[in-house]
Design a protein around this motif. Structure first.
Motif, PDB file in Angstrom:
ATOM      1  N   GLY A  39       0.872  -1.161   0.160  1.00 40.44           N
ATOM      2  CA  GLY A  39      -0.150   0.114  -0.063  1.00 40.44           C
ATOM      3  C   GLY A  39       0.932   1.406  -0.089  1.00 40.44           C
ATOM      4  O   GLY A  39       0.410   2.280  -0.706  1.00 40.44           O
ATOM      5  N   LEU A  40       1.867   1.256   0.716  1.00 43.13           N
ATOM      6  CA  LEU A  40       2.774   2.529   0.893  1.00 43.13           C
ATOM      7  C   LEU A  40       3.450   2.713  -0.477  1.00 43.13           C
ATOM      8  O   LEU A  40       4.031   3.983  -0.905  1.00 43.13           O
ATOM      9  N   ALA A  44      -2.089  -0.627  -3.201  1.00 50.00           N
ATOM     10  CA  ALA A  44      -3.109  -0.976  -2.401  1.00 50.00           C
ATOM     11  C   ALA A  44      -3.935  -2.278  -2.722  1.00 50.00           C
ATOM     12  O   ALA A  44      -4.219  -3.176  -1.778  1.00 50.00           O
ATOM     13  N   ASP A  45      -4.128  -2.482  -4.022  1.00 51.77           N
ATOM     14  CA  ASP A  45      -4.860  -3.718  -4.675  1.00 51.77           C
ATOM     15  C   ASP A  45      -4.046  -4.926  -4.236  1.00 51.77           C
ATOM     16  O   ASP A  45      -4.667  -5.924  -3.801  1.00 51.77           O
ATOM     17  N   LEU A  75      -7.618   0.649   6.028  1.00 46.73           N
ATOM     18  CA  LEU A  75      -6.322   1.470   5.767  1.00 46.73           C
ATOM     19  C   LEU A  75      -6.222   1.256   4.209  1.00 46.73           C
ATOM     20  O   LEU A  75      -6.112   2.260   3.400  1.00 46.73           O
ATOM     21  N   LEU A  76      -6.127   0.032   3.552  1.00 44.25           N
ATOM     22  CA  LEU A  76      -5.960  -0.166   2.051  1.00 44.25           C
ATOM     23  C   LEU A  76      -6.994   0.407   1.318  1.00 44.25           C
ATOM     24  O   LEU A  76      -6.754   0.847   0.159  1.00 44.25           O
ATOM     25  N   ALA A  81      -7.420   0.602  -2.619  1.00 39.63           N
ATOM     26  CA  ALA A  81      -7.952  -0.587  -3.104  1.00 39.63           C
ATOM     27  C   ALA A  81      -9.481  -0.534  -3.546  1.00 39.63           C
ATOM     28  O   ALA A  81     -10.165  -0.247  -3.041  1.00 39.63           O
ATOM     29  N   PRO A  82      -9.517  -1.090  -4.848  1.00 40.00           N
ATOM     30  CA  PRO A  82     -10.831  -0.867  -5.507  1.00 40.00           C
ATOM     31  C   PRO A  82     -11.944  -1.777  -5.279  1.00 40.00           C
ATOM     32  O   PRO A  82     -11.658  -2.900  -4.757  1.00 40.00           O
ATOM     33  N   GLY A  83     -13.046  -1.506  -5.741  1.00 37.05           N
ATOM     34  CA  GLY A  83     -14.173  -2.578  -5.917  1.00 37.05           C
ATOM     35  C   GLY A  83     -14.971  -2.846  -4.409  1.00 37.05           C
ATOM     36  O   GLY A  83     -14.536  -2.380  -3.420  1.00 37.05           O
ATOM     37  N   VAL A  84     -15.615  -3.849  -4.584  1.00 39.49           N
ATOM     38  CA  VAL A  84     -16.666  -4.267  -3.472  1.00 39.49           C
ATOM     39  C   VAL A  84     -16.005  -5.301  -2.572  1.00 39.49           C
ATOM     40  O   VAL A  84     -16.520  -5.738  -1.403  1.00 39.49           O
TER      41      VAL A  84
END
Length: 564
Positions: A39-40, A44-45, A75-76, A81-84
């Motif tokens: 993520g950093l 994030a994904d 946090l991500l 971080a995308p989507g459901v």
């Protein structure tokens, strides 16, 4: 992406203190480190899929493991971080928790990643569980999440009471990270409600945590610094805004590099540093966190509006929507920029969309951040702005910038009697260090000046400010207003190559023929108009392009290049 570009820095060892998880298993800790590192570095994904693996491969999870996983997923999600998928993951973790404290912590993680009503709903669930567990720190955080969304059904005074109650419980908990996070939420509530103490509240919230932080606790400090800087920017305190951005960058990691760039881009735009604004907007547009790209795009569009020879036809409506959802003040500014662009393109109803932004601000009882939308509406469509200005009158904040914008709006709406209000607003904006907005206000004042001397003063101030910042399009509008200067000002070079720059369709037809060397008689014959009408059109076109000779129109219209 390298570490310098991503904003990643060496992490402090060990478990973050900003967590409800106390005894996390070594296997889960290892997966958390991998996810956080991804993520950093802007992935994030990838970090989220690392945690999915942990959930699938490590079936013997404790409640502390589930809480730690939920906090990292939250946090991500905030980092992009995308989507459901993350939300389904969090629901699964909440359902598997055995203790009310653990369930409360997972619901709180969901509240921290949510927006609007969902934030309040998850906050309410967290409050129920933390109350059952007797955890006052958790209750404090849950109350703060319930207090912020303006669309959750609570009135302003009730929201402020919840936030203050949350801060009192946070202080009882004695946990610095909880106090800092809750204090920041109270500062946000007070900012939107127009309380003069809000900047001081932000300063206190930001000072509660040290500079040497792990990434999770640094997220809290960064959030407070970003929002404090935005508050200063929208109140017109630009030096403090830049100082806060600099301080925030010391603790900001990962996506906060892009968020601080978005704030600095706005400040540089407001203060007339267009090259710096463009540079910071580009950094923001590289971000993956929700809404940050759109904030950068909004500033880039504003810079392009002032500096580009031609305006593109990209659709900025979605940018405005996402920017508003991320930061309502930023979204209002983006909507104003879009209206100015539409006006320059000669689109019908260029101010459409601005009344809806103002209506949203009224529904949310926002005393802050909508001023740019009303100013643009007053400039572009004064008749439509009158009712909106009356409806917004109870929501003006006491900040210096709001007072300057209010005076400027009043001047636009007063028509020929607006000199005093316009010049007061322009002077105040100039004193705040906002030269482009001030220059436009001085231009408006010059058009209604009660004497030639006062007209010359306002005109010269507008020209000086707009020239100094390179705001070529606003300067071109002043130069084309020939009645104010009788040929003393010239249209900037970047604006002379616009084929449609301020021309009606008929003026464009005449201009293209004149630029190719046709005489007035020949133009009249080709277009079926009188010779006198053709001559008038040629003169109008020359005036709009800065009184250039007819032989220069080909260059102005971009038909030929510069001579060798």
């Amino acid at each position: 992406m390298n570490e310098k570009a991503s904003g990643a820095r060496p992490l402090l060892p060990g478990r973050s203190p900003a967590s409800f998880a106390e005894n996390v298993s070594p296997a889960v800790q290892e997966q958390l480190r991998h996810a956080e590192s991804a993520g950093l570095h802007g992935r994030a994904d990838v970090g989220f899929h690392t945690l999915l693996y942990a959930l699938a491969e490590l079936p013997r999870l404790t409640d502390d493991d589930r809480v730690a996983l939920a906090e990292m997923v939250s946090l991500l999600t905030r980092w992009g971080a995308p989507g459901v998928g993350p939300w389904a993951f969090l629901d699964e973790l909440a359902a598997a928790c055995h203790s009310p404290r653990a369930r409360g912590a997972v619901f709180l993680a969901q509240a921290r990643a949510a927006r609007g009503k969902a934030m309040a709903e998850y906050g309410t669930r967290a409050l129920f569980e933390f109350t059952a567990a007797g955890d006052i720190g958790g209750q404090a955080l849950a109350l703060s999440r319930m207090s912020f969304p303006a669309d959750a059904g609570l009135g302003p005074s009730d929201r402020r009471k919840l936030a203050r109650r949350g801060l009192a419980l946070a202080q009882q908990s004695g946990e610095p990270w909880i106090i800092a996070l809750v204090a920041g939420m109270l500062a946000a509530v007070e900012t939107y409600q127009g309380h003069p103490r809000a900047p001081r509240r932000w300063r206190q919230a930001a000072s509660l945590l040290p500079a040497d932080l792990d990434a999770v606790t640094g997220e809290i400090a960064s959030l407070n610094y970003v929002n404090w800087a935005l508050t200063c920017a929208y109140m017109g305190d630009y030096p403090t805004a830049l100082e806060v951005v600099a301080r925030g960058r010391v603790v900001g990691r990962g996506p906060w590099v892009h968020k601080f760039a978005a704030v600095e881009a706005l400040v540089r735009l407001r203060t007339g540093r267009l090259d710096a604004a463009r540079e910071q907007a580009a950094v923001a547009r590289d971000g993956a966190a929700p809404g940050i790209r759109e904030l950068g795009t909004a500033v880039a569009a504003a810079v392009t509006f002032e500096t580009a020879p031609r305006l593109g036809h990209e659709n900025l409506d979605e940018v405005v929507e996402v920017a508003y959802a991320t930061s309502p003040p930023y979204g209002a500014s983006a909507a104003a920029t879009l209206a100015y662009i539409r006006q320059a393109r000669r689109e019908p109803r260029p101010a459409r969309g601005l009344p809806r932004i103002l209506r949203k601000a009224r529904e949310a009882e926002h005393h802050f951040g909508w001023e740019d939308a009303l100013l643009a509406l007053a400039e572009i469509a004064p008749s439509a702005a009158r009712d909106e200005a009356a409806a917004m009158s109870r929501l003006w904040s006491p900040s210096p910038r709001a007072a300057a914008i209010r005076s400027t709006v009043a001047g636009h709406l007063a028509g020929k009697g607006g000199w005093t209000s316009l010049i007061e607003g322009a002077d105040a904006l100039a004193d705040l260090g906002e030269p482009i907005t001030a220059g436009r206000a001085y231009h408006a004042a010059a058009k209604v000046a009660p004497s030639a001397r006062e007209q010359a003063h306002a005109r010269d101030r507008a020209a000086a400010l707009l020239t100094s910042t390179g705001a070529d399009r606003s300067l071109a509008a002043l130069a084309r207003d020939r009645s104010l200067h009788h040929g003393l000002l010239h249209v900037p070079e970047t604006q002379r190559h616009q084929v449609n720059a301020g021309l009606t369709p008929r003026e464009r037809d005449v201009a293209l023929l004149a630029a190719q060397g046709f005489t007035a008689v020949e133009i009249a014959d080709r277009l079926g108009i009188t010779v006198g009408t053709a001559r008038n059109y040629v003169m109008n076109v020359r005036r709009k392009f800065g009184s250039v000779p007819k032989r220069r129109l080909a260059l102005m219209l971009g038909i030929v290049g510069e001579p060798d």
